[in-house]
Design an enzyme around this catalytic site. Structure first.
Site, PDB file in Angstrom:
ATOM      1  N   HIS A 150       0.831  -1.221   0.000  1.00 53.35           N
ATOM      2  CA  HIS A 150       0.000   0.000   0.000  1.00 53.35           C
ATOM      3  C   HIS A 150       0.859   1.262   0.000  1.00 53.35           C
ATOM      4  CE1 HIS A 150       0.163   0.935   4.424  1.00 53.35           C
ATOM      5  NE2 HIS A 150       0.158  -0.372   4.588  1.00 53.35           N
ATOM      6  N   ASP A 197       6.135   0.946   6.661  1.00 56.11           N
ATOM      7  CA  ASP A 197       4.709   0.623   6.526  1.00 56.11           C
ATOM      8  C   ASP A 197       4.044   1.643   5.606  1.00 56.11           C
ATOM      9  OD1 ASP A 197       2.156  -0.369   6.878  1.00 56.11           O
ATOM     10  OD2 ASP A 197       1.892   0.484   8.879  1.00 56.11           O
ATOM     11  N   GLU A 207      -5.288   2.021   2.706  1.00 61.71           N
ATOM     12  CA  GLU A 207      -5.192   0.767   3.466  1.00 61.71           C
ATOM     13  C   GLU A 207      -5.325   1.026   4.960  1.00 61.71           C
ATOM     14  OE1 GLU A 207      -3.428  -2.344   5.945  1.00 61.71           O
ATOM     15  OE2 GLU A 207      -2.728  -0.280   5.749  1.00 61.71           O
ATOM     16  N   GLU A 208      -4.689   2.093   5.437  1.00 62.78           N
ATOM     17  CA  GLU A 208      -4.652   2.340   6.882  1.00 62.78           C
ATOM     18  C   GLU A 208      -6.040   2.631   7.462  1.00 62.78           C
ATOM     19  OE1 GLU A 208      -2.301   1.530   8.588  1.00 62.78           O
ATOM     20  OE2 GLU A 208      -0.399   1.884   7.569  1.00 62.78           O
ATOM     21  N   ASP A 256       3.111  -6.422   3.572  1.00 62.14           N
ATOM     22  CA  ASP A 256       2.748  -5.321   4.470  1.00 62.14           C
ATOM     23  C   ASP A 256       3.119  -5.633   5.913  1.00 62.14           C
ATOM     24  OD1 ASP A 256       1.724  -2.923   5.415  1.00 62.14           O
ATOM     25  OD2 ASP A 256      -0.342  -3.640   5.510  1.00 62.14           O
ATOM     26  N   HIS A 284       3.632   2.939  12.791  1.00 63.05           N
ATOM     27  CA  HIS A 284       2.705   4.067  12.980  1.00 63.05           C
ATOM     28  C   HIS A 284       3.279   5.159  13.887  1.00 63.05           C
ATOM     29  CE1 HIS A 284      -1.110   1.470  11.940  1.00 63.05           C
ATOM     30  NE2 HIS A 284      -0.174   1.434  10.992  1.00 63.05           N
TER      31      HIS A 284
END
Length: 482
Positions: free
Chosen positions: A301, A313, A347-348, A375, A445
Site C-alpha cells: 500500500h 509501513d 489501506e490504513e 505489508d 505508525h
C-alpha cells in the site's frame, strides 16, 4: 471356416486389441487423474519437474537482485520517494503527490498498462494537539491522536485520570469513570490481541461516561514514542476524543494511580473530519504471453499514517512489489499470465482502496491465480505466508525450494494482508512476505518509521523472494488449484 468360429475369433482379436489399447492408456496416464472433459491432470511428480525447470531463472533473478545491477535498487528508489514525498495520509496532498510520482515512475520504467483506478477515501486531519499532566506535577505527555478521532472543545478538556489495565477492569470500576479521562495501560501481548484497545478504547470508555481516552501505544518497545492508528466509533455510543500515549507515560500514571495519587490531565486536540476525497489505486503490468486474462497480483500500500516517512509501513512492501516487475522486465522474461502490480490507497483506514478494487474486479475472480501483499516489513526474509488449498500449498512449497540459494524456503500459515483478504475469503490463494518482524512494532505508525529502519541488503533478498514466487506462479502451465 464356419461363421460362428470366425465371429468368436474376431471377438477374441477385438478383446486383445482393446486390452493393448487399455494398457497403453494406463501407461500414458500413469500417476495422473482424468478431468471430466478427458484431459489429464498433472501428477505431483510432473509439477515438481516443471518447477525444477525454473532453477536457472530463479538463480538469475536472485543474482540480479542480490549481487547484480539491480542490487540496492528497491532501497534507493524508496529512499528518493520517502525523502521527497514524506508521510502519505489518506485524503492528504502528500498522498496525491505520491500517486502522481509513482504513476510517472512506473511509466518511465517501461511497464505496461500503467493506469490509475479512482477510489473514494476518508479524509481526516489531526490538527494541533497536546496533553499535559497538571497533578501531581507538571509533565508534558507525548500524544498522537487516533484516526477519525473528534476534537476536544477549543479550550480543551481538563479532568481527573482513571487508569485501567483491561476492558474488564474498566467495566468493574464503571461507577468511578464518569467525567474522567480513561488511561489504558494494557500490556502488549501480540498486535492482533492488543490492538483491540486502540480500536475500541474510546467506545468502551464512552459507554461508562468518560470524557476522553488515552491509550498506551500498541508497541513491543518504546523510547517515549507514541504510535497512532485507526479507531472506530459506534453509532449508538457518544464520541469522545482519543489518542495514544507512550508506554512510559502509561506505566508512570499506572504506578501513580496504584499508590493512590490523584492525577489530572489537560488535553487539547484539533482534529477534523472532511468529506471523502478522490484517490487512486496505482496499477502496472507485464502482460501475459499465453493467458493474458489470468492474473498474478503483487501489491503493497502506498498510503501511510501522517508521521515518520511511511518507509517501513508500507513503502518497503510497495517498492519490492514494483521491483518484482522491474527484475522480470530486465531479464527479458514474459510470463504466460499477466503479472499485475497494485499499489493500494486507503489501506490504513481499513483497506478502503482494496475494497473498491475488489468490487470492481470480482466478476473476474476465476482468473485471479494468486493475490500477494507485502505489508509486514521488508526485513530479513524467512519465507512466505500462504492461504489456499492443500494442493496449492504443496505447489507453493515446491516453488520455495528454488530459493535455497538464499536460504528462504519456509511456508507459513496463513497469508496475511488487509488488502488481499477480500479475495482470500472468496477462495483465491493468497501470499504474504514473512520477514523478521521482531522490531516492526518498535517503529509501526510512529515518527520512527523512516528510511533509517530499512536495510538495502534485506530489501534485495525480499525482492528476490517476491519475484521468484510471483514469476513462477505466473509462468507455470496451470493455475494453482483452488
Amino acid at each position: 471356416m464356419n461363421g460362428h468360429l470366425w465371429k468368436r475369433r474376431k471377438r477374441k482379436k477385438m478383446k486383445h486389441l482393446f486390452l493393448i489399447f487399455l494398457m497403453n492408456l494406463l501407461h500414458q496416464y500413469a500417476g495422473k487423474s482424468l478431468r471430466r472433459d478427458g484431459s489429464s491432470l498433472k501428477s505431483f511428480e510432473d509439477i515438481k519437474n516443471e518447477i525444477a525447470g525454473y532453477t536457472d531463472i530463479a538463480k538469475a533473478i536472485i543474482d540480479l537482485a542480490v549481487h547484480g545491477k539491480a542490487q540496492n535498487r528497491s532501497y534507493e528508489r524508496l529512499a528518493v520517494f520517502a525523502d521527497t514525498i514524506g508521510p502519505r495520509l489518506s485524503g492528504s496532498k502528500n498522498l496525491e503527490a505520491a500517486i502522481k510520482y509513482m504513476f510517472s515512475a512506473l511509466q518511465k520504467d517501461g511497464l505496461e498498462n500503467v493506469h490509475l483506478e479512482p477510489v473514494k477515501v476518508p479524509h481526516w486531519e489531526r490538527g494541533e494537539e497536546f496533553a499535559v499532566m497538571l497533578e501531581p506535577r507538571n509533565h508534558s505527555i507525548a500524544i498522537l491522536g487516533l484516526g477519525n478521532s473528534i476534537a476536544t472543545p477549543p479550550e480543551g478538556i481538563t479532568a481527573e485520570v482513571m487508569v485501567v489495565a483491561s476492558f474488564d477492569e474498566l467495566r468493574k470500576r464503571a461507577q468511578e469513570a464518569k467525567g474522567k479521562i480513561i488511561v489504558y495501560n494494557q500490556p502488549f501481548i501480540s498486535y492482533g490481541e492488543t490492538v483491540q484497545y486502540r480500536l475500541q478504547g474510546a467506545v468502551e470508555a464512552a459507554k461508562v461516561g468518560a470524557v476522553a481516552s488515552l491509550i498506551r501505544s500498541i508497541a513491543s518497545f518504546s523510547i517515549h514514542s507514541p504510535h497512532t492508528g485507526e479507531q472506530s466509533y459506534q453509532p449508538d455510543v457518544p464520541q469522545i476524543p482519543t489518542a495514544c500515549i507512550t508506554v512510559e507515560d502509561a506505566e508512570m500514571m499506572s504506578r501513580m494511580s496504584l499508590r493512590g495519587t490523584r492525577i489530572v490531565v489537560h488535553l487539547r486536540m484539533g482534529a477534523k473530519t472532511y468529506p471523502d476525497s478522490l484517490s487512486f489505486n496505482t496499477v502496472a503490468e507485464i502482460v501475459g504471453s499465453k493467458y493474458p486474462e489470468q492474473v498474478v497480483l503483487v501489491s503493497g500500500h502506498l498510503d501511510s499514517w501522517d508521521v515518520g516517512q511511511g518507509a517501513m509501513d508500507d513503502g518497503g512492501g510497495a517498492f519490492i512489489s514494483w521491483e518484482a516487475l522491474s527484475l522480470i522486465k530486465d531479464l527479458g522474461l514474459r510470463p504466460k499470465r499477466t503479472l499485475r502490480l497494485v499499489l493500494w490507497t486507503g489501506e490504513e483506514q481499513g483497506g478502503v482502496g482494496a475494497g473498491q478494487y475488489y468490487q470492481l474486479h470480482k466478476e473476474n475472480i476465476s482468473n485471479f491465480d494468486i493475490v500477494m501483499e507485502s505489508d509486514e516489513g521488508t526485513f530479513q526474509p524467512s519465507g512466505l505466508g500462504f492461504s489456499g488449498s492443500a494442493e496449492a500449498r504443496d505447489v507453493v512449497k515446491e516453488i520455495m525450494t528454488l530459493l535455497q540459494p538464499i536460504n528462504v524456503t519456509d511456508v507459513f500459515d496463513p497469508a496475511d494482508g488487509t488488502d488481499i483478504a477480500y479475495w482470500m475469503r472468496d477462495g483465491v490463494p493468497g501470499a504474504s512476505l514473512h520477514s523478521d518482524i521482531n522490531k516492526y512494532f518498535w517503529f509501526h505508525h510512529s515518527q520512527g518509521d523512516t528510511m533509517t529502519v530499512q536495510d538495502p541488503n534485506q530489501m534485495n533478498l525480499c525482492a528476490a523472494v517476491w519475484t521468484v514466487v510471483s514469476y513462477v506462479i505466473a509462468d507455470m502451465e496451470d493455475m494453482l488449484p483452488r
